[in-house]
Every structure is written in structure tokens, then in C-alpha cells.
Write a protein that holds these residues in place. Structure first.
Motif, PDB file in Angstrom:
ATOM      1  N   UNK A  12       0.854  -1.192   0.000  1.00  0.00           N
ATOM      2  CA  UNK A  12       0.000   0.000   0.000  1.00  0.00           C
ATOM      3  C   UNK A  12       0.885   1.236   0.000  1.00  0.00           C
ATOM      4  N   UNK A  13       0.639   2.131  -0.940  1.00  0.00           N
ATOM      5  CA  UNK A  13       1.368   3.396  -1.027  1.00  0.00           C
ATOM      6  C   UNK A  13       0.352   4.502  -1.248  1.00  0.00           C
ATOM      7  N   UNK A  14       0.366   5.488  -0.336  1.00  0.00           N
ATOM      8  CA  UNK A  14      -0.556   6.622  -0.425  1.00  0.00           C
ATOM      9  C   UNK A  14       0.214   7.917  -0.279  1.00  0.00           C
ATOM     10  N   UNK A  15      -0.306   8.955  -0.897  1.00  0.00           N
ATOM     11  CA  UNK A  15       0.266  10.293  -0.751  1.00  0.00           C
ATOM     12  C   UNK A  15      -0.884  11.260  -0.610  1.00  0.00           C
ATOM     13  N   UNK A  16      -0.713  12.242   0.259  1.00  0.00           N
ATOM     14  CA  UNK A  16      -1.764  13.226   0.449  1.00  0.00           C
ATOM     15  C   UNK A  16      -1.289  14.422   1.225  1.00  0.00           C
ATOM     16  N   UNK A  17      -2.229  15.313   1.459  1.00  0.00           N
ATOM     17  CA  UNK A  17      -1.933  16.523   2.217  1.00  0.00           C
ATOM     18  C   UNK A  17      -2.983  16.716   3.299  1.00  0.00           C
ATOM     19  N   UNK A  18      -2.497  16.946   4.479  1.00  0.00           N
ATOM     20  CA  UNK A  18      -3.400  17.350   5.545  1.00  0.00           C
ATOM     21  C   UNK A  18      -3.743  18.813   5.290  1.00  0.00           C
ATOM     22  N   UNK A  19      -4.869  19.293   5.819  1.00  0.00           N
ATOM     23  CA  UNK A  19      -5.281  20.684   5.556  1.00  0.00           C
ATOM     24  C   UNK A  19      -4.220  21.726   5.902  1.00  0.00           C
ATOM     25  N   UNK A  20      -3.422  21.489   6.937  1.00  0.00           N
ATOM     26  CA  UNK A  20      -2.437  22.490   7.354  1.00  0.00           C
ATOM     27  C   UNK A  20      -1.036  22.214   6.813  1.00  0.00           C
ATOM     28  N   UNK A  21      -0.872  21.229   5.955  1.00  0.00           N
ATOM     29  CA  UNK A  21       0.451  20.867   5.459  1.00  0.00           C
ATOM     30  C   UNK A  21       0.681  21.365   4.045  1.00  0.00           C
ATOM     31  N   UNK A  22       1.865  21.885   3.824  1.00  0.00           N
ATOM     32  CA  UNK A  22       2.273  22.305   2.504  1.00  0.00           C
ATOM     33  C   UNK A  22       2.905  21.122   1.769  1.00  0.00           C
ATOM     34  N   UNK A  23       3.723  20.359   2.482  1.00  0.00           N
ATOM     35  CA  UNK A  23       4.406  19.215   1.881  1.00  0.00           C
ATOM     36  C   UNK A  23       3.542  17.960   1.990  1.00  0.00           C
ATOM     37  N   UNK A  24       3.749  17.048   1.078  1.00  0.00           N
ATOM     38  CA  UNK A  24       2.952  15.826   1.030  1.00  0.00           C
ATOM     39  C   UNK A  24       3.321  14.860   2.155  1.00  0.00           C
ATOM     40  N   UNK A  25       2.307  14.224   2.702  1.00  0.00           N
ATOM     41  CA  UNK A  25       2.486  13.150   3.669  1.00  0.00           C
ATOM     42  C   UNK A  25       2.461  11.847   2.887  1.00  0.00           C
ATOM     43  N   UNK A  26       3.367  10.939   3.198  1.00  0.00           N
ATOM     44  CA  UNK A  26       3.367   9.644   2.526  1.00  0.00           C
ATOM     45  C   UNK A  26       3.036   8.543   3.542  1.00  0.00           C
ATOM     46  N   UNK A  27       2.307   7.554   3.058  1.00  0.00           N
ATOM     47  CA  UNK A  27       1.922   6.407   3.876  1.00  0.00           C
ATOM     48  C   UNK A  27       2.298   5.165   3.092  1.00  0.00           C
ATOM     49  N   UNK A  28       2.934   4.222   3.755  1.00  0.00           N
ATOM     50  CA  UNK A  28       3.270   2.971   3.091  1.00  0.00           C
ATOM     51  C   UNK A  28       3.065   1.818   4.062  1.00  0.00           C
ATOM     52  N   UNK A  29       2.858   0.639   3.514  1.00  0.00           N
ATOM     53  CA  UNK A  29       2.686  -0.523   4.365  1.00  0.00           C
ATOM     54  C   UNK A  29       2.614  -1.806   3.563  1.00  0.00           C
ATOM     55  N   UNK A  30       2.861  -2.899   4.239  1.00  0.00           N
ATOM     56  CA  UNK A  30       2.697  -4.233   3.692  1.00  0.00           C
ATOM     57  C   UNK A  30       1.493  -4.854   4.387  1.00  0.00           C
ATOM     58  N   UNK A  31       0.525  -5.323   3.587  1.00  0.00           N
ATOM     59  CA  UNK A  31      -0.722  -5.853   4.126  1.00  0.00           C
ATOM     60  C   UNK A  31      -0.874  -7.324   3.752  1.00  0.00           C
ATOM     61  N   UNK A  32      -1.535  -8.036   4.646  1.00  0.00           N
ATOM     62  CA  UNK A  32      -1.817  -9.459   4.411  1.00  0.00           C
ATOM     63  C   UNK A  32      -3.277  -9.728   4.691  1.00  0.00           C
ATOM     64  N   UNK A  33      -3.755 -10.850   4.197  1.00  0.00           N
ATOM     65  CA  UNK A  33      -5.134 -11.284   4.438  1.00  0.00           C
ATOM     66  C   UNK A  33      -5.282 -11.757   5.850  1.00  0.00           C
TER      67      UNK A  33
END
Length: 151
Positions: free
Chosen positions: A130-151
Motif C-alpha cells: 500500500x502506497x498513499x500520498x496526500x496533504x493534511x489541511x495544514x500541510x504544505x508538503x505531502x504526507x506519505x503512507x506505506x505498508x505491507x498488508x496481508x489477508x
């Protein structure tokens, strides 16, 4: 040898064949051929500094995520205490998903926000990335989220 004795001789191999046939799809990663369903793993959040005054933040949190057949996504994180809602759609094929997610109610408010990214499954590795990128309302720079998921 009577038929009852013959049945006893052949029962264990038959049971083993049935068990092996049932277990085979789970053993070769078939649970990763489709992104719909329940996922669990650990997310890593990287929040860059804001206004030069706050140091970058790395947060790790357990994740429970469910993707319904209609593409609706719901979930939550552990220590970060985020609620997750959004939508998933096919990306390249039915094993990969494009995600648009909203994180809200997070303990660290800087994590609240809208994220977009991909859930890429791997039959060979028997996990999804899982790879996500986004911005919180007060953030100028992007926040990144990553993870390995299993069933």
C-alpha cells in the motif's frame, strides 16, 4: 479383506487428498488475486516538517482495512486512532486497486486528510503493498503512507 477393512485402509489417503485440495488455493496465494476483502498490516506515516519549525514525524500504526465488492473502503488504525473511509477501483486489473481515502479523527491531527494511491497485490510474495500520498489541511508538503498488508 472385507469392505469395511478396505474402507479403513483407503480413508486416510482420501482425507489427505481432500485437505490438500482445500488448502492449495490458500497455499499458493490465491487470496491475493483480488483486492476486495479484509486486509491487516502496519502503516508507516512520514510527515515532513511544516514551517521549518517542526521536525519530520515518523509514525507506525496497525491497520485494519476492508474493501467491499462495490469498492467502498472502511478501516481504522491502531495507535494513530484514524478512521478511514473512501473508494477503491481497479488499477490495471482486478488484483490491483487505485484508492482515494479520507483519514479522520487521527490522534495526531496532522495525519487527518485526503490520500490517493495504490494497493498492489503479489501472488508470489503473498502480500499487498500500500502506497498513499496526500496533504493534511495544514500541510504544505505531502504526507506519505506505506505498508505491507496481508489477508
Amino acid at each position: 479383506m472385507d469392505s469395511i477393512a478396505m474402507g479403513r485402509l483407503f480413508m486416510p489417503p482420501l482425507v489427505l487428498v481432500l485437505v490438500a485440495a482445500w488448502a492449495a488455493p490458500q497455499a499458493n496465494g490465491q487470496g491475493y488475486a483480488n483486492y476486495h476483502g479484509d486486509w491487516r498490516g502496519t502503516l508507516n506515516f512520514f510527515v515532513p516538517p511544516t514551517d521549518g519549525a517542526v521536525a519530520p514525524v515518523d509514525v507506525a500504526a496497525a491497520l485494519e482495512l476492508s474493501i467491499a465488492a462495490d469498492g467502498g473502503v472502511s478501516g481504522r488504525t491502531g495507535v494513530a486512532a484514524c478512521r478511514i473511509a473512501g473508494m477503491a477501483g481497479d488499477y490495471l486489473n482486478g488484483a490491483q486497486a487505485s484508492l482515494v481515502l479520507d483519514f479522520s479523527g487521527c490522534r495526531l491531527r496532522r495525519l487527518d486528510g485526503n490520500y490517493q494511491g495504490l494497493l498492489l497485490t503479489s501472488l508470489a510474495l503473498e502480500h499487498a503493498s500500500l502506497r498513499l500520498k496526500g496533504r493534511a489541511p495544514d500541510n504544505v508538503a505531502a504526507i506519505t503512507i506505506s505498508g505491507i498488508l496481508r489477508r
